[in-house]
Design a protein around this motif. Structure first.
Motif, PDB file in Angstrom:
ATOM      1  N   GLY A 108       0.813  -1.211   0.000  1.00  0.00           N
ATOM      2  CA  GLY A 108       0.000   0.000   0.000  1.00  0.00           C
ATOM      3  C   GLY A 108       0.847   1.263   0.000  1.00  0.00           C
ATOM      4  N   ARG A 109       1.926   1.263   0.789  1.00  0.00           N
ATOM      5  CA  ARG A 109       2.832   2.423   0.812  1.00  0.00           C
ATOM      6  C   ARG A 109       3.437   2.684  -0.562  1.00  0.00           C
ATOM      7  NH1 ARG A 109       5.158   0.644   5.918  1.00  0.00           N
ATOM      8  NH2 ARG A 109       7.041  -0.045   4.840  1.00  0.00           N
ATOM      9  N   LEU A 110       3.815   1.622  -1.248  1.00  0.00           N
ATOM     10  CA  LEU A 110       4.407   1.776  -2.586  1.00  0.00           C
ATOM     11  C   LEU A 110       3.403   2.398  -3.558  1.00  0.00           C
ATOM     12  CD1 LEU A 110       6.378  -1.582  -2.982  1.00  0.00           C
ATOM     13  CD2 LEU A 110       7.211   0.631  -2.202  1.00  0.00           C
ATOM     14  N   LEU A 111       2.174   1.956  -3.472  1.00  0.00           N
ATOM     15  CA  LEU A 111       1.149   2.491  -4.377  1.00  0.00           C
ATOM     16  C   LEU A 111       0.840   3.949  -4.057  1.00  0.00           C
ATOM     17  CD1 LEU A 111      -1.228  -0.602  -4.529  1.00  0.00           C
ATOM     18  CD2 LEU A 111       0.429   0.142  -6.247  1.00  0.00           C
ATOM     19  N   ILE A 112       0.782   4.286  -2.781  1.00  0.00           N
ATOM     20  CA  ILE A 112       0.541   5.681  -2.400  1.00  0.00           C
ATOM     21  C   ILE A 112       1.671   6.574  -2.878  1.00  0.00           C
ATOM     22  CG2 ILE A 112       0.415   7.246  -0.416  1.00  0.00           C
ATOM     23  CD1 ILE A 112      -1.110   4.939   1.039  1.00  0.00           C
ATOM     24  N   ALA A 113       2.920   6.124  -2.686  1.00  0.00           N
ATOM     25  CA  ALA A 113       4.080   6.904  -3.134  1.00  0.00           C
ATOM     26  C   ALA A 113       4.075   7.089  -4.642  1.00  0.00           C
ATOM     27  CB  ALA A 113       5.370   6.214  -2.695  1.00  0.00           C
ATOM     28  N   THR A 114       3.681   6.047  -5.350  1.00  0.00           N
ATOM     29  CA  THR A 114       3.650   6.110  -6.812  1.00  0.00           C
ATOM     30  C   THR A 114       2.592   7.091  -7.289  1.00  0.00           C
ATOM     31  OG1 THR A 114       4.397   3.812  -6.935  1.00  0.00           O
ATOM     32  CG2 THR A 114       3.396   4.748  -8.913  1.00  0.00           C
ATOM     33  N   LYS A 115       1.400   7.014  -6.719  1.00  0.00           N
ATOM     34  CA  LYS A 115       0.322   7.912  -7.149  1.00  0.00           C
ATOM     35  C   LYS A 115       0.620   9.366  -6.789  1.00  0.00           C
ATOM     36  CE  LYS A 115      -3.937   6.441  -7.034  1.00  0.00           C
ATOM     37  NZ  LYS A 115      -5.238   5.942  -6.558  1.00  0.00           N
ATOM     38  N   ARG A 116       1.373   9.568  -5.709  1.00  0.00           N
ATOM     39  CA  ARG A 116       1.732  10.925  -5.300  1.00  0.00           C
ATOM     40  C   ARG A 116       2.767  11.531  -6.252  1.00  0.00           C
ATOM     41  NH1 ARG A 116       3.507  10.001  -0.177  1.00  0.00           N
ATOM     42  NH2 ARG A 116       1.363  10.173   0.595  1.00  0.00           N
ATOM     43  N   ARG A 117       3.757  10.726  -6.640  1.00  0.00           N
ATOM     44  CA  ARG A 117       4.849  11.231  -7.472  1.00  0.00           C
ATOM     45  C   ARG A 117       4.554  11.146  -8.966  1.00  0.00           C
ATOM     46  NH1 ARG A 117      10.127  10.371  -5.254  1.00  0.00           N
ATOM     47  NH2 ARG A 117      10.940  10.459  -7.383  1.00  0.00           N
ATOM     48  N   LEU A 118       3.939  10.052  -9.372  1.00  0.00           N
ATOM     49  CA  LEU A 118       3.707   9.795 -10.800  1.00  0.00           C
ATOM     50  C   LEU A 118       2.207   9.876 -11.076  1.00  0.00           C
ATOM     51  CD1 LEU A 118       6.116   6.723 -11.235  1.00  0.00           C
ATOM     52  CD2 LEU A 118       6.679   9.159 -11.287  1.00  0.00           C
ATOM     53  N   THR A 119       1.722  11.072 -11.134  1.00  0.00           N
ATOM     54  CA  THR A 119       0.273  11.281 -11.159  1.00  0.00           C
ATOM     55  C   THR A 119      -0.394  10.771 -12.435  1.00  0.00           C
ATOM     56  OG1 THR A 119       0.645  13.535 -11.960  1.00  0.00           O
ATOM     57  CG2 THR A 119       0.383  13.245  -9.589  1.00  0.00           C
ATOM     58  N   ILE A 124      -0.932  -1.320 -12.840  1.00  0.00           N
ATOM     59  CA  ILE A 124      -1.462  -2.662 -13.086  1.00  0.00           C
ATOM     60  C   ILE A 124      -0.960  -3.579 -11.975  1.00  0.00           C
ATOM     61  CG2 ILE A 124      -1.476  -4.622 -14.680  1.00  0.00           C
ATOM     62  CD1 ILE A 124      -0.498  -2.328 -16.795  1.00  0.00           C
ATOM     63  N   LEU A 125      -1.857  -4.239 -11.274  1.00  0.00           N
ATOM     64  CA  LEU A 125      -1.475  -5.179 -10.228  1.00  0.00           C
ATOM     65  C   LEU A 125      -1.784  -6.599 -10.692  1.00  0.00           C
ATOM     66  CD1 LEU A 125      -2.770  -3.441  -6.966  1.00  0.00           C
ATOM     67  CD2 LEU A 125      -0.687  -3.010  -8.283  1.00  0.00           C
ATOM     68  N   MET A 126      -0.768  -7.448 -10.633  1.00  0.00           N
ATOM     69  CA  MET A 126      -0.933  -8.840 -11.033  1.00  0.00           C
ATOM     70  C   MET A 126      -1.087  -9.715  -9.796  1.00  0.00           C
ATOM     71  SD  MET A 126       2.005  -9.009 -14.009  1.00  0.00           S
ATOM     72  CE  MET A 126       1.553 -10.677 -14.527  1.00  0.00           C
ATOM     73  N   SER A 152      -7.813  -6.313  -3.274  1.00  0.00           N
ATOM     74  CA  SER A 152      -8.299  -5.181  -2.491  1.00  0.00           C
ATOM     75  C   SER A 152      -7.536  -3.903  -2.826  1.00  0.00           C
ATOM     76  CB  SER A 152      -8.181  -5.491  -0.997  1.00  0.00           C
ATOM     77  OG  SER A 152      -8.534  -4.370  -0.219  1.00  0.00           O
ATOM     78  N   LEU A 153      -6.215  -4.003  -2.951  1.00  0.00           N
ATOM     79  CA  LEU A 153      -5.404  -2.830  -3.279  1.00  0.00           C
ATOM     80  C   LEU A 153      -5.737  -2.297  -4.667  1.00  0.00           C
ATOM     81  CD1 LEU A 153      -1.949  -3.942  -1.830  1.00  0.00           C
ATOM     82  CD2 LEU A 153      -3.411  -2.099  -0.963  1.00  0.00           C
ATOM     83  N   ALA A 154      -6.025  -3.195  -5.590  1.00  0.00           N
ATOM     84  CA  ALA A 154      -6.395  -2.762  -6.942  1.00  0.00           C
ATOM     85  C   ALA A 154      -7.694  -1.953  -6.889  1.00  0.00           C
ATOM     86  CB  ALA A 154      -6.554  -3.970  -7.859  1.00  0.00           C
ATOM     87  N   ARG A 155      -8.648  -2.394  -6.081  1.00  0.00           N
ATOM     88  CA  ARG A 155      -9.897  -1.638  -5.943  1.00  0.00           C
ATOM     89  C   ARG A 155      -9.646  -0.289  -5.275  1.00  0.00           C
ATOM     90  NH1 ARG A 155     -11.781  -6.857  -4.477  1.00  0.00           N
ATOM     91  NH2 ARG A 155     -11.596  -6.334  -2.250  1.00  0.00           N
ATOM     92  N   GLN A 156      -8.889  -0.291  -4.196  1.00  0.00           N
ATOM     93  CA  GLN A 156      -8.632   0.945  -3.451  1.00  0.00           C
ATOM     94  C   GLN A 156      -7.931   2.003  -4.295  1.00  0.00           C
ATOM     95  OE1 GLN A 156      -6.628   0.308   0.353  1.00  0.00           O
ATOM     96  NE2 GLN A 156      -7.511  -1.743   0.441  1.00  0.00           N
ATOM     97  N   HIS A 157      -7.005   1.552  -5.128  1.00  0.00           N
ATOM     98  CA  HIS A 157      -6.171   2.487  -5.881  1.00  0.00           C
ATOM     99  C   HIS A 157      -6.570   2.600  -7.350  1.00  0.00           C
ATOM    100  CE1 HIS A 157      -3.368   3.215  -2.554  1.00  0.00           C
ATOM    101  NE2 HIS A 157      -3.570   1.948  -2.235  1.00  0.00           N
TER     102      HIS A 157
END
Length: 204
Positions: A108-119, A124-126, A152-157
Motif C-alpha cells: 500500500g505504501r508503494l502504491l501511495i508513493a507512486t500515485k503521489r509522485r507519478l500522477t 497494473i497489479l498482477m 483489495s489494493l487494486a480496488r482501493q487504488h
C-alpha cells in the motif's frame, strides 16, 4: 490502450526477471518477452522495461522503488509480487517473514508513493500465480490471503487487476490440465504464455 512513446515498466521477482540478465535487450524469455512481442506487433514506439529480480519480496521492491520505478517515471507500471513472500515461509521458516498484514502495509505504501509522485502513471497489479500445481497445496492455501490483498489494493487504488491466480487455478482444475511450471513456481513456456495472455486481456 498504449499511446505512441509510452514506457511500460514491469517489476517483480524471478517470474518477471526470467532470463533478462542474459538478454542484450534486458527483456528476458518469460511473460514480459511475450507481451513485448505483442506490443511491437500492435503498437508504435512503445518501450518495455523489465525490472524483475529473482528472489524479491515486497520488502525488496520497497528498497529499490525510488531508483527502479519512481525515477524511471513510466507511463504504465505493472507489479507482480507475493510468491516469495509466501514461499520463504515454506522453504526457510526461520527467516524473517512477510505476513499478510505486513505485505498489505508495504504494498500500500508503494502504491501511495507512486500515485503521489507519478500522477499520470497507470498502475497494473498482477495476482501472484501459484505455488505447486495443486490447488490444495500448502503454498496455494497460504497464497490466498496475498491474492485477496492484491485484489483489495487494486480496488482501493483504481488499478487494473490481472487475475493471474484465478486463471492458473482454473487451468489446474481442468480434467487434463497442461503443465504450467518447471518446478511448481517458475513458468515453463505454457505458463508464460498463459500469464502473458491473461495480462494482455486484462490491460489491452
Amino acid at each position: 490502450m498504449f499511446s505512441v512513446g509510452d514506457k511500460v515498466l514491469f517489476i517483480g521477482d524471478s517470474i518477471t526477471e526470467s532470463g533478462k540478465f542474459g538478454d542484450p535487450e534486458g527483456i528476458g524469455n518469460g511473460y514480459v518477452s511475450i507481451i513485448n512481442m505483442y506490443v511491437k506487433e500492435h503498437y508504435e514506439d512503445v518501450t518495455i522495461l523489465n525490472k524483475g529480480i529473482g528472489g524479491n519480496r515486497v520488502t525488496d521492491l520497497e528498497r529499490r522503488w525510488e531508483r527502479d520505478v519512481l525515477q524511471e517515471n513510466p507511463d504504465w507500471l505493472s507489479i507482480s509480487i507475493g510468491i516469495n513472500d509466501v514461499w520463504r515461509q515454506i522453504d526457510n521458516p526461520k527467516a524473517e517473514q512477510i505476513y499478510p498484514y505486513m505485505f498489505e502495509e508495504i504494498y500500500g505504501r508503494l502504491l501511495i508513493a507512486t500515485k503521489r509522485r507519478l500522477t499520470n502513471t497507470k498502475i497494473i497489479l498482477m495476482e501472484p500465480t501459484i505455488i505447486k500445481e495443486d490447488i490444495n497445496s500448502k503454498g496455494n492455501k497460504l497464497l490466498l490471503s496475498y491474492v485477496e490483498i492484491v485484489q483489495s489494493l487494486a480496488r482501493q487504488h483504481e488499478a487494473t487487476l490481472v487475475p493471474a491466480h484465478r486463471i492458473f487455478l482454473k487451468e489446474l482444475q481442468k480434467e487434463k490440465p497442461q503443465k504450467l511450471t518447471s518446478d511448481g513456481v517458475h513458468m515453463n513456456e505454457a505458463g508464460n504464455k498463459l500469464l502473458a495472455d491473461c495480462w494482455i486481456q486484462a490491460v489491452l
